[in-house]
Design an enzyme around this catalytic site. Structure first.
Site, mmCIF file in Angstrom:
data_model
loop_
_atom_site.group_PDB
_atom_site.id
_atom_site.type_symbol
_atom_site.label_atom_id
_atom_site.label_comp_id
_atom_site.label_asym_id
_atom_site.label_seq_id
_atom_site.Cartn_x
_atom_site.Cartn_y
_atom_site.Cartn_z
ATOM 1 N N THR A 37 -50.079 9.328 36.196
ATOM 2 C CA THR A 37 -49.867 10.363 37.226
ATOM 3 C C THR A 37 -50.419 11.715 36.790
ATOM 4 O OG1 THR A 37 -47.617 10.442 36.363
ATOM 5 C CG2 THR A 37 -47.915 9.384 38.489
ATOM 6 N N ASP A 64 -56.011 -2.449 24.545
ATOM 7 C CA ASP A 64 -56.932 -2.756 23.444
ATOM 8 C C ASP A 64 -57.673 -4.033 23.835
ATOM 9 O OD1 ASP A 64 -58.136 -2.991 20.833
ATOM 10 O OD2 ASP A 64 -56.435 -1.907 19.994
ATOM 11 N N LYS A 83 -47.220 1.048 26.479
ATOM 12 C CA LYS A 83 -48.501 1.123 27.220
ATOM 13 C C LYS A 83 -49.684 0.601 26.408
ATOM 14 C CE LYS A 83 -47.142 5.159 30.021
ATOM 15 N NZ LYS A 83 -45.890 5.602 29.392
ATOM 16 N N ASP A 104 -41.634 1.077 26.376
ATOM 17 C CA ASP A 104 -42.741 1.711 27.109
ATOM 18 C C ASP A 104 -43.821 2.160 26.124
ATOM 19 O OD1 ASP A 104 -44.270 3.218 28.896
ATOM 20 O OD2 ASP A 104 -42.827 4.859 29.019
ATOM 21 N N ARG A 154 -34.696 13.399 32.322
ATOM 22 C CA ARG A 154 -33.972 14.673 32.223
ATOM 23 C C ARG A 154 -32.843 14.886 33.226
ATOM 24 N NH1 ARG A 154 -39.665 17.553 31.870
ATOM 25 N NH2 ARG A 154 -40.060 15.649 33.057
ATOM 26 N N LYS A 178 -34.963 3.104 28.481
ATOM 27 C CA LYS A 178 -36.393 3.052 28.183
ATOM 28 C C LYS A 178 -36.648 3.745 26.845
ATOM 29 C CE LYS A 178 -39.675 5.768 30.244
ATOM 30 N NZ LYS A 178 -40.612 6.278 29.232
HETATM 31 O O1 C5P Z 1 -37.421 13.395 32.559
HETATM 32 P P1 C5P Z 1 -38.108 12.559 33.612
HETATM 33 O O2 C5P Z 1 -37.132 11.965 34.621
HETATM 34 O O3 C5P Z 1 -39.259 13.275 34.262
HETATM 35 O O4 C5P Z 1 -38.693 11.334 32.782
HETATM 36 C C1 C5P Z 1 -39.516 10.356 33.357
HETATM 37 C C2 C5P Z 1 -39.914 9.349 32.320
HETATM 38 O O5 C5P Z 1 -40.867 8.470 32.894
HETATM 39 C C3 C5P Z 1 -40.569 9.929 31.073
HETATM 40 O O6 C5P Z 1 -40.232 9.081 29.969
HETATM 41 C C4 C5P Z 1 -42.053 9.837 31.388
HETATM 42 O O7 C5P Z 1 -42.836 9.731 30.233
HETATM 43 C C5 C5P Z 1 -42.105 8.532 32.178
HETATM 44 N N1 C5P Z 1 -43.261 8.402 33.076
HETATM 45 C C6 C5P Z 1 -43.551 9.310 34.084
HETATM 46 N N2 C5P Z 1 -44.646 9.133 34.890
HETATM 47 C C7 C5P Z 1 -45.447 8.084 34.699
HETATM 48 C C8 C5P Z 1 -45.175 7.155 33.695
HETATM 49 C C9 C5P Z 1 -44.069 7.353 32.890
HETATM 50 O O8 C5P Z 1 -42.808 10.265 34.280
HETATM 51 N N3 C5P Z 1 -46.475 7.903 35.509
#
Ligand code: C5P
Length: 234
Positions: free
Chosen positions: A121, A66, A63, A61, A213, A34
């Protein structure tokens, strides 16, 4: 019909750091990745082309949100990047979502998967009511946005793994759920609040899990990626 896979969130500030991370994988192992706003705004379409050339499938990603004509034209540009998945905000409403599908569709009828973000979220029930002036409870708002996305011809939504089953029962079994908020049991939760392990997400019917992460910060990133895939795919 759904492919089911782990998508690695490349939340790195530069292309060089991204490639250094991906170079830790053996030559034949190409995770679905992603690319988010941070990396795309830093490096532009060049980073998408570089990762495509290396053989990765890509979820871009960005998003989009517009007026319909602007989103349609932007989606048309993104479809030429040959990415596999893109997204938009369902809050842009049905006319914008239908325009996005149109713009994304190539002359031969093919197009990347198109996924909607429902409510971020980071938006809590209090913000929904007091700031966005939406009196409908959060879960119903999310499901209703998902339904609008399905009716507009989109392929699925980004949602919490905890919402995947409800989304499927409202929008159909084939409507895709792409779910961040994934953590190994006992792992560092960080800023995520509503989390699930890869194994539980697999059992909950999620189609794609987005993992950042827990893989990118792991001491052995390849081992962490393989563990997520094995646990999720069962
Ligand atoms: O590091 P981690 O596993 O928390 O990363 C989750 C990824 O998913 C990040 O790129 C974050 O921006 C994305 N994301 C999220 N929650 C959302 C939409 C996207 O954690 N509702």
């Amino acid at each position: 019909m759904s492919a089911r896979d782990v998508i690695v969130a490349l939340d790195f500030p530069t292309g060089a750091e991204t490639l250094a991370f991906l170079d830790r994988f053996p030559a034949g192992e190409k995770p679905f990745v992603k690319i988010g706003m941070e990396l795309y705004y830093a490096e532009g379409p060049a980073v998408v082309r570089a990762l495509k050339e290396r053989g990765h499938r890509i979820f871009l990603d960005l998003k989009l949100h517009d007026i319909p004509n602007t989103v349609k034209r932007a989606m048309s540009v993104l479809s030429r990047l040959e990415v596999d998945m893109v997204n938009l905000h369902a809050a842009g409403a049905s006319e914008m979502m239908r325009a996005a599908v149109e713009g994304l569709t190539r002359p031969d009828g093919s197009r990347p998967l198109l996924i909607a973000v429902t409510q971020l979220t980071s938006t809590g029930p209090e913000t929904l009511k007091r700031e966005l002036l939406i009196d409908t409870p959060m879960e119903e708002t999310v499901l209703s946005y998902a339904q609008n996305a399905a009716a507009s011809g989109l392929d699925g939504v980004v949602c919490s793994p905890l919402e995947a089953a409800a989304v499927k029962s409202r929008c159909g079994r084939d409507f895709l759920t792409v779910t961040p908020g994934i953590r190994f049991s006992g792992g560092d939760v960080g800023d995520q609040k509503r989390i699930m392990t890869p194994a539980r997400a697999g059992k909950a019917g999620c189609d794609y899990i987005v993992v950042g992460r827990p893989i990118t910060q792991a001491p052995d990133v390849v081992e962490a990626y393989r563990r997520a895939a094995k646990d999720f795919l069962g």
